[in-house]
Design an enzyme around this catalytic site. Structure first.
Site, PDB file in Angstrom:
ATOM      1  N   ASN A   1       0.860  -1.184   0.000  1.00 17.09           N
ATOM      2  CA  ASN A   1       0.000   0.000   0.000  1.00 17.09           C
ATOM      3  C   ASN A   1       0.897   1.235   0.000  1.00 17.09           C
ATOM      4  OD1 ASN A   1      -1.776   2.069   0.509  1.00 17.09           O
ATOM      5  ND2 ASN A   1      -2.397   1.350   2.541  1.00 17.09           N
ATOM      6  N   TRP A   2       0.954   1.884  -1.139  1.00 17.51           N
ATOM      7  CA  TRP A   2       1.853   3.042  -1.276  1.00 17.51           C
ATOM      8  C   TRP A   2       1.290   4.292  -0.596  1.00 17.51           C
ATOM      9  CZ3 TRP A   2       3.708   2.857  -7.148  1.00 17.51           C
ATOM     10  CH2 TRP A   2       4.383   1.638  -7.364  1.00 17.51           C
ATOM     11  N   LYS A   3       0.032   4.240  -0.192  1.00 16.43           N
ATOM     12  CA  LYS A   3      -0.628   5.392   0.445  1.00 16.43           C
ATOM     13  C   LYS A   3      -0.464   6.644  -0.439  1.00 16.43           C
ATOM     14  CE  LYS A   3      -0.118   3.112   4.858  1.00 16.43           C
ATOM     15  NZ  LYS A   3       0.008   3.215   6.313  1.00 16.43           N
TER      16      LYS A   3
ATOM     17  N   HIS B   1      -9.396   1.049   5.139  1.00 16.00           N
ATOM     18  CA  HIS B   1      -8.108   1.267   5.797  1.00 16.00           C
ATOM     19  C   HIS B   1      -8.333   2.208   6.984  1.00 16.00           C
ATOM     20  CE1 HIS B   1      -4.018   2.421   6.647  1.00 16.00           C
ATOM     21  NE2 HIS B   1      -3.645   1.346   5.980  1.00 16.00           N
TER      22      HIS B   1
ATOM     23  N   GLU C   1      -6.728   4.622   8.074  1.00 15.50           N
ATOM     24  CA  GLU C   1      -6.529   6.046   7.794  1.00 15.50           C
ATOM     25  C   GLU C   1      -7.801   6.650   7.190  1.00 15.50           C
ATOM     26  OE1 GLU C   1      -2.951   5.402   5.571  1.00 15.50           O
ATOM     27  OE2 GLU C   1      -1.952   4.839   7.441  1.00 15.50           O
TER      28      GLU C   1
ATOM     29  N   GLU D   1      -5.100  -5.075  10.495  1.00  9.81           N
ATOM     30  CA  GLU D   1      -4.071  -4.059  10.710  1.00  9.81           C
ATOM     31  C   GLU D   1      -4.340  -3.336  12.032  1.00  9.81           C
ATOM     32  OE1 GLU D   1      -2.129  -2.735   6.784  1.00  9.81           O
ATOM     33  OE2 GLU D   1      -3.940  -1.545   7.015  1.00  9.81           O
TER      34      GLU D   1
ATOM     35  N   GLY E   1       2.800   2.157  10.805  1.00  8.83           N
ATOM     36  CA  GLY E   1       3.748   3.261  10.670  1.00  8.83           C
ATOM     37  C   GLY E   1       4.468   3.622  11.958  1.00  8.83           C
TER      38      GLY E   1
ATOM     39  N   SER F   1       3.748  -2.309  10.239  1.00  5.33           N
ATOM     40  CA  SER F   1       5.209  -2.356  10.427  1.00  5.33           C
ATOM     41  C   SER F   1       5.844  -3.688  10.039  1.00  5.33           C
ATOM     42  CB  SER F   1       5.583  -1.968  11.869  1.00  5.33           C
ATOM     43  OG  SER F   1       5.170  -0.635  12.144  1.00  5.33           O
TER      44      SER F   1
ATOM     45  N   GLY G   1       3.012  -1.207   4.246  1.00  3.94           N
ATOM     46  CA  GLY G   1       3.010   0.227   3.976  1.00  3.94           C
ATOM     47  C   GLY G   1       4.400   0.712   3.620  1.00  3.94           C
ATOM     48  N   GLY G   2       5.056   1.346   4.581  1.00  2.00           N
ATOM     49  CA  GLY G   2       6.354   1.973   4.346  1.00  2.00           C
ATOM     50  C   GLY G   2       7.364   1.106   3.607  1.00  2.00           C
TER      51      GLY G   2
HETATM   52  P1  13P Z   1       3.258   0.267   7.657  1.00  2.00           P
HETATM   53  O1  13P Z   1       3.745  -1.018   7.037  1.00  2.00           O
HETATM   54  O2  13P Z   1       3.968   1.465   7.179  1.00  2.00           O
HETATM   55  O3  13P Z   1       3.164   0.153   9.142  1.00  2.00           O
HETATM   56  O4  13P Z   1       1.735   0.463   7.139  1.00  2.00           O
HETATM   57  C1  13P Z   1       0.849  -0.592   7.191  1.00  2.00           C
HETATM   58  C2  13P Z   1      -0.380  -0.223   6.447  1.00  2.00           C
HETATM   59  O5  13P Z   1      -1.123   0.645   6.845  1.00  2.00           O
HETATM   60  C3  13P Z   1      -0.648  -0.917   5.179  1.00  2.00           C
HETATM   61  O6  13P Z   1      -1.929  -0.670   4.720  1.00  2.00           O
END
Ligand code: 13P
Length: 251
Positions: free
Chosen positions: A9-11, A95, A97, A167, A173, A212, A233-234
């Site tokens: 997920n590149w957000k 998600h 967020e 998640e 994050g 993470s 994510g990251g």
């Molecule tokens: P991180 O891997 O950066 O913690 O993010 C997870 C995430 O929200 C994937 O959708």
């Protein structure tokens, strides 16, 4: 046997230049044959990413879709139908967020989940508790309620063509990862909740862990019986790191 899936997920990350760089990196990764690999770029870059990944055995998904399918007067939204037409195969729904920052409710997310499938996409339903909820001992209650909202509205059959991502919000994050045991406990509860309705669907649905995940902790997490891969994510913004996580799912 469930086929593992690793999804990036590149957000809200990526410029034309950084996306080109990431695509170049992904194209040179050795990806395992037995794993479904997916990336979710911002919608702006979806077509660029699909073009850039031709021949790379990586599917492309979107991070969001409208509550309505087709086309119409809905300024700023993109429908599942349009995303499928562009070449997307999956879409993230719910998600944290979007739940917390944008304020999407379970009710809205049910409509997005339904619209995703109606438009030909596989929804990846994201669920998870906050730190306060975990500390109050409410993890299974919260996750169970988020899952129930979709089961109650659309029926268990909807999960025959869906993926679920657990998640924990406190792990996103933050560098804090759920332990493999903590994640497994919640994944087992999710599968048990689905099994009450239909054991075949419960056994078939892929449950991804997100929060993470890195190359250094992926193998341990993916080794748990009810963890079928990850939503990253990251670490998905680094091709080598993401490639290593995909390979961990293949072992
Ligand atoms: P991180 O891997 O950066 O913690 O993010 C997870 C995430 O929200 C994937 O959708």
């Amino acid at each position: 046997m469930r086929r593992p899936m690793v999804a990036g997920n590149w957000k809200m990350h990526g410029t034309r230049a950084s996306v080109a760089e990431l695509l170049k990196g992904l194209g040179s990764e050795a990806l395992p044959g037995g794993v479904d690999v997916v990336v979710f770029p911002p919608s702006l870059h979806v077509e660029r990413v699909i073009d850039g990944l031709q021949g790379a055995s990586i599917e492309v998904g979107a991070q969001n879709c409208a509550t309505q399918t087709g086309q119409g007067a809905l300024t700023g939204e993109i429908s599942s139908t349009q995303l499928a037409d562009a070449g997307c195969k999956l879409v993230l729904v719910g998600h944290s967020e979007r739940r917390q920052v944008i304020g999407e409710s379970d009710e809205v997310l049910v409509r997005k989940f339904e619209a995703a499938q109606a438009g030909g996409l596989i929804p990846v339903l994201c669920i998870g508790e906050t730190l306060a909820e975990r500390e109050a001992g409410k993890t299974l209650e919260v996750v169970g309620r988020q899952l129930s909202s979709v089961i109650d509205a659309l029926g268990i059959g909807a999960f025959a063509r869906a993926v679920i991502a657990y998640e924990p919000v406190w792990a996103i994050g933050t560098g804090l990862t759920a332990t493999p045991e903590q994640a497994q406990d919640v994944h087992a509860a999710i599968r048990a909740q689905l099994a009450v309705e239909n054991s075949e669907v419960a056994q078939g649905v892929r449950l991804l862990y997100g929060g993470s995940v890195k190359a250094a902790n992926a193998a341990e997490l993916f080794g748990m019986p009810d963890i079928d891969g990850g939503l990253i994510g990251g670490a998905s913004l680094n091709a080598d790191e993401f490639g290593a996580i995909c390979r961990a799912a293949g072992n």
